[in-house]
Design a protein around this motif. Structure first.
Motif, PDB file in Angstrom:
ATOM      1  N   TYR A   1       4.354  -2.884 -13.652  1.00 51.21           N
ATOM      2  CA  TYR A   1       4.623  -3.939 -11.973  1.00 51.21           C
ATOM      3  C   TYR A   1       5.891  -4.472 -12.245  1.00 51.21           C
ATOM      4  N   LEU A   2       6.528  -4.285 -10.958  1.00 50.42           N
ATOM      5  CA  LEU A   2       8.008  -4.721 -10.912  1.00 50.42           C
ATOM      6  C   LEU A   2       8.361  -6.222 -10.750  1.00 50.42           C
ATOM      7  N   ASN A   3       9.155  -6.353 -11.287  1.00 54.51           N
ATOM      8  CA  ASN A   3       9.510  -8.133 -11.172  1.00 54.51           C
ATOM      9  C   ASN A   3      10.982  -8.116 -10.903  1.00 54.51           C
ATOM     10  N   ILE A   4      11.459  -9.334 -10.463  1.00 53.17           N
ATOM     11  CA  ILE A   4      13.008  -9.582 -10.672  1.00 53.17           C
ATOM     12  C   ILE A   4      13.299 -11.055 -11.383  1.00 53.17           C
ATOM     13  N   ASN A   5      14.104 -10.797 -12.494  1.00 56.31           N
ATOM     14  CA  ASN A   5      14.321 -11.878 -13.409  1.00 56.31           C
ATOM     15  C   ASN A   5      14.985 -13.118 -12.426  1.00 56.31           C
ATOM     16  N   SER A   6      14.272 -14.170 -12.496  1.00 52.57           N
ATOM     17  CA  SER A   6      14.854 -15.363 -11.886  1.00 52.57           C
ATOM     18  C   SER A   6      16.110 -16.094 -12.310  1.00 52.57           C
ATOM     19  N   THR A   7      16.651 -15.490 -13.367  1.00 50.22           N
ATOM     20  CA  THR A   7      17.954 -16.098 -14.011  1.00 50.22           C
ATOM     21  C   THR A   7      19.059 -15.104 -13.837  1.00 50.22           C
ATOM     22  N   THR A   8      18.962 -13.948 -14.164  1.00 43.74           N
ATOM     23  CA  THR A   8      19.777 -12.721 -13.913  1.00 43.74           C
ATOM     24  C   THR A   8      19.590 -11.601 -12.752  1.00 43.74           C
ATOM     25  N   TYR A   9      18.472 -11.914 -12.207  1.00 44.94           N
ATOM     26  CA  TYR A   9      18.227 -11.357 -10.860  1.00 44.94           C
ATOM     27  C   TYR A   9      18.207  -9.740 -11.042  1.00 44.94           C
ATOM     28  N   LEU A  10      18.164  -9.423 -12.326  1.00 41.91           N
ATOM     29  CA  LEU A  10      17.826  -7.978 -12.584  1.00 41.91           C
ATOM     30  C   LEU A  10      16.295  -7.538 -12.624  1.00 41.91           C
ATOM     31  N   PRO A  11      16.180  -6.384 -12.137  1.00 37.28           N
ATOM     32  CA  PRO A  11      14.805  -5.793 -11.790  1.00 37.28           C
ATOM     33  C   PRO A  11      14.144  -5.516 -13.424  1.00 37.28           C
TER      34      PRO A  11
ATOM     35  N   LYS B   1       1.022  -1.265   0.084  1.00 32.77           N
ATOM     36  CA  LYS B   1       0.139   0.019   0.100  1.00 32.77           C
ATOM     37  C   LYS B   1       0.794   1.305  -0.110  1.00 32.77           C
ATOM     38  N   HIS B   2       2.269   1.223   0.042  1.00 29.86           N
ATOM     39  CA  HIS B   2       2.812   2.225  -0.237  1.00 29.86           C
ATOM     40  C   HIS B   2       3.315   2.607  -1.437  1.00 29.86           C
ATOM     41  N   TYR B   3       3.225   3.917  -2.040  1.00 32.67           N
ATOM     42  CA  TYR B   3       3.514   4.320  -3.359  1.00 32.67           C
ATOM     43  C   TYR B   3       4.937   3.958  -3.713  1.00 32.67           C
ATOM     44  N   MET B   4       5.868   3.499  -2.925  1.00 32.88           N
ATOM     45  CA  MET B   4       7.049   2.871  -3.493  1.00 32.88           C
ATOM     46  C   MET B   4       7.187   1.540  -3.777  1.00 32.88           C
ATOM     47  N   HIS B   5       6.024   0.958  -3.482  1.00 38.23           N
ATOM     48  CA  HIS B   5       6.186  -0.511  -3.533  1.00 38.23           C
ATOM     49  C   HIS B   5       6.644  -1.162  -4.843  1.00 38.23           C
ATOM     50  N   GLU B   6       5.978  -0.522  -5.946  1.00 36.17           N
ATOM     51  CA  GLU B   6       6.414  -0.968  -7.328  1.00 36.17           C
ATOM     52  C   GLU B   6       7.609  -0.256  -7.805  1.00 36.17           C
ATOM     53  N   LEU B   7       8.345   0.589  -7.010  1.00 40.92           N
ATOM     54  CA  LEU B   7       9.321   1.385  -7.487  1.00 40.92           C
ATOM     55  C   LEU B   7      10.721   1.252  -7.043  1.00 40.92           C
ATOM     56  N   HIS B   8      10.749  -0.195  -5.841  1.00 43.03           N
ATOM     57  CA  HIS B   8      11.910  -0.297  -5.079  1.00 43.03           C
ATOM     58  C   HIS B   8      12.405  -1.809  -5.166  1.00 43.03           C
ATOM     59  N   PRO B   9      13.329  -2.066  -5.967  1.00 41.59           N
ATOM     60  CA  PRO B   9      13.832  -3.531  -6.297  1.00 41.59           C
ATOM     61  C   PRO B   9      14.153  -4.194  -4.818  1.00 41.59           C
ATOM     62  N   TYR B  10      14.739  -3.580  -4.135  1.00 44.76           N
ATOM     63  CA  TYR B  10      15.023  -4.202  -2.645  1.00 44.76           C
ATOM     64  C   TYR B  10      13.819  -4.860  -1.774  1.00 44.76           C
ATOM     65  N   SER B  11      12.856  -3.835  -1.814  1.00 43.63           N
ATOM     66  CA  SER B  11      11.739  -4.408  -1.230  1.00 43.63           C
ATOM     67  C   SER B  11      11.045  -5.693  -2.158  1.00 43.63           C
ATOM     68  N   LYS B  12      11.123  -5.685  -3.336  1.00 42.89           N
ATOM     69  CA  LYS B  12      10.676  -6.811  -4.105  1.00 42.89           C
ATOM     70  C   LYS B  12      11.632  -8.138  -3.847  1.00 42.89           C
ATOM     71  N   VAL B  13      12.707  -7.999  -3.681  1.00 37.32           N
ATOM     72  CA  VAL B  13      13.842  -9.044  -3.393  1.00 37.32           C
ATOM     73  C   VAL B  13      13.575  -9.756  -1.975  1.00 37.32           C
ATOM     74  N   ILE B  14      13.234  -8.855  -1.077  1.00 39.28           N
ATOM     75  CA  ILE B  14      12.981  -9.288   0.344  1.00 39.28           C
ATOM     76  C   ILE B  14      11.728 -10.139   0.337  1.00 39.28           C
ATOM     77  N   ILE B  15      10.710  -9.621  -0.125  1.00 37.56           N
ATOM     78  CA  ILE B  15       9.422 -10.253  -0.181  1.00 37.56           C
ATOM     79  C   ILE B  15       9.408 -11.736  -1.036  1.00 37.56           C
ATOM     80  N   SER B  16       9.988 -11.565  -2.201  1.00 33.45           N
ATOM     81  CA  SER B  16      10.242 -12.542  -3.139  1.00 33.45           C
ATOM     82  C   SER B  16      11.024 -13.814  -2.508  1.00 33.45           C
ATOM     83  N   ASN B  17      12.073 -13.143  -1.729  1.00 32.40           N
ATOM     84  CA  ASN B  17      12.925 -14.209  -1.170  1.00 32.40           C
ATOM     85  C   ASN B  17      12.504 -15.205  -0.054  1.00 32.40           C
ATOM     86  N   LYS B  18      11.487 -14.663   0.667  1.00 33.40           N
ATOM     87  CA  LYS B  18      10.754 -15.368   1.808  1.00 33.40           C
ATOM     88  C   LYS B  18       9.479 -15.769   1.365  1.00 33.40           C
ATOM     89  N   SER B  19       8.774 -15.725   0.268  1.00 36.25           N
ATOM     90  CA  SER B  19       7.509 -16.209  -0.127  1.00 36.25           C
ATOM     91  C   SER B  19       7.688 -17.362  -0.905  1.00 36.25           C
TER      92      SER B  19
END
Length: 410
Positions: free
Chosen positions: A375-385, A191-209
């Motif tokens: 929508y922000l994603n992280i590539n599962s091979t290169t790990y690039l956003p 619900k934060h405006y930075m959610h889809e703009l912040h790769p580090y947040s995406k890494v943290i939530i993806s790594n634990k899900s």
């Protein structure tokens, strides 16, 4: 990470009565002022040093300082500095000012020699530094704009370029006792405006899900960040053992692989540490904390953990991924202290940030082709956003989208 700053063109120094600036502070500010950057001084004080041109001072009434942030005043900054929002940083030694400044879309820097209280970090400034000299040497002179500063923006996580800085705060586990909490950065929820703009947040939530393609993919890099950060702690920081927050009964901890990697290292100082995770356990099942209120979280984990080992005199660091209210860490600390621990500290990858929308509702990544939401994603091979468009199904590299977004900030 300076959230939205693409290039520094203007610096606004906030000067208030408290805390007072020292002679060294003013010397370092003068060095920045006489550099290539345009500078302004926002103040309600009289008699600023003579090296400052009167035209660069914006004098306001104290009541206007209390009402900060002011969009009309910020528009004046942009006009006087001839800069866009994404080209300006605000700098202050007052935590209340920087916290309120996070409602704006410019960069925000706090200068402080003090350890912050955890309650001050629900809107954590972009950068926290010890001195104005450090601001010049590590951010301005080296042009760290848009780069990883707390470990929160280098995706893929690059420990070779990691700067050993961390957010250091004090967390209250009782009315009279606070413990140290170290964090590598910020986490922005859905619900934060930075959610889809912040790769580090995406890494943290993806790594634990467990449902994510990236589940556990960053364990090795996160392990290296833990090791490098702990290794940078001052020699006065005593540490005997590490542990992670226990999972619910019959569940496996997502930190098991991370700790296996940490304790497989041959560093002498690491070999001297003990992994006490097997001895800190949950005695009953408990709900996931995500959808609970602060009070419900405290009740949910009250007396849920116990320690099956004598820890008399031990100095322990508890590791978790994201801290929101700190209820779970508090419950762990209570159990460790009951087992005789001398000191307990916390280490997390990120501090959850207070939800912000409204003013930023139009600040979003937009598809260059159809203007749909990206929508922000992280590539599962290169790990690039990268970004994907839900409407036209196209994908786009992260950097050009962010550059376009920053150009659209007025």
């Amino acid at each position: 990470m300076l959230r939205n700053v693409s290039e520094i063109k203007g610096i606004v120094f906030h000067i208030s009565e408290l805390p007072l600036l020292s002679t060294d502070d003013w010397r370092d500010i003068q060095k920045i002022y006489e550099s290539e950057f345009n500078c302004l001084f926002l103040t309600d004080l009289e008699g600023l040093p003579g090296f400052i041109d009167e035209s660069d001072i914006i004098k306001v009434e104290t009541v206007k300082m209390v009402l900060w942030p002011s969009l009309s005043l910020f528009d004046l900054f942009k006009e006087r500095l001839n800069a866009r929002t994404s080209e300006i940083i605000l700098v202050s030694k007052e935590p209340r000012f920087t916290k309120r400044s996070m409602k704006l879309l410019c960069g925000v820097v706090l200068i402080t020699e003090n350890i912050l209280k955890y309650e001050q970090l629900d809107n954590t400034p972009d950068v926290i530094l010890y001195s104005f000299d450090e601001l010049y040497e590590k951010v301005i002179a080296k042009n760290l704009v848009g780069k990883n500063y707390f470990g929160e923006n280098q995706i893929p996580l690059s420990t070779s370029q990691f700067i050993s800085r961390y957010i250091h705060s004090l967390y209250p586990i009782s009315d009279s006792k606070r413990v140290r909490l170290f964090s590598l950065g910020r986490y922005y929820g859905s619900k934060h405006y930075m959610h889809e703009l912040h790769p580090y947040s995406k890494v943290i939530i993806s790594n634990k899900s467990s449902s994510s393609k990236l589940f556990g993919k960053f364990n090795t890099k996160l392990s290296d960040l833990i090791i490098q950060t702990i290794g940078s702690f001052p020699g006065s920081f005593k540490l005997d053992a590490l542990c992670y927050v226990p999972p619910r009964p019959k569940e496996e901890s997502r930190f098991s692989d991370i700790f296996d990697h940490i304790f497989s290292r041959t560093d002498k100082w690491l070999q001297q540490l003990e992994d006490i995770s097997p001895f800190l356990i949950a005695t009953r099942d408990f709900e996931k904390q995500k959808y609970l209120s602060t009070e419900e979280r405290l009740t949910n984990v009250e007396n849920v953990f116990t320690v099956t080992k004598d820890l008399t005199g031990k100095n322990i660091l508890v590791i978790d991924d994201v801290v929101t209210t700190g209820a779970t860490l508090k419950a762990c600390a209570e159990a460790l202290f009951q087992a005789g621990a001398e000191n307990v500290s916390f280490f997390v990858f990120a501090i959850n940030q207070r939800e912000q929308s409204g003013l930023f509702s139009e600040y979003r990544a937009a598809c260059p082709d159809c203007s749909g939401d990206l929508y922000l994603n992280i590539n599962s091979t290169t790990y690039l956003p990268f970004y994907s468009c839900s409407d036209c199904q196209r994908t786009f590299d992260f950097d050009p989208v962010m550059e376009d977004l920053n150009r659209r900030i007025k």
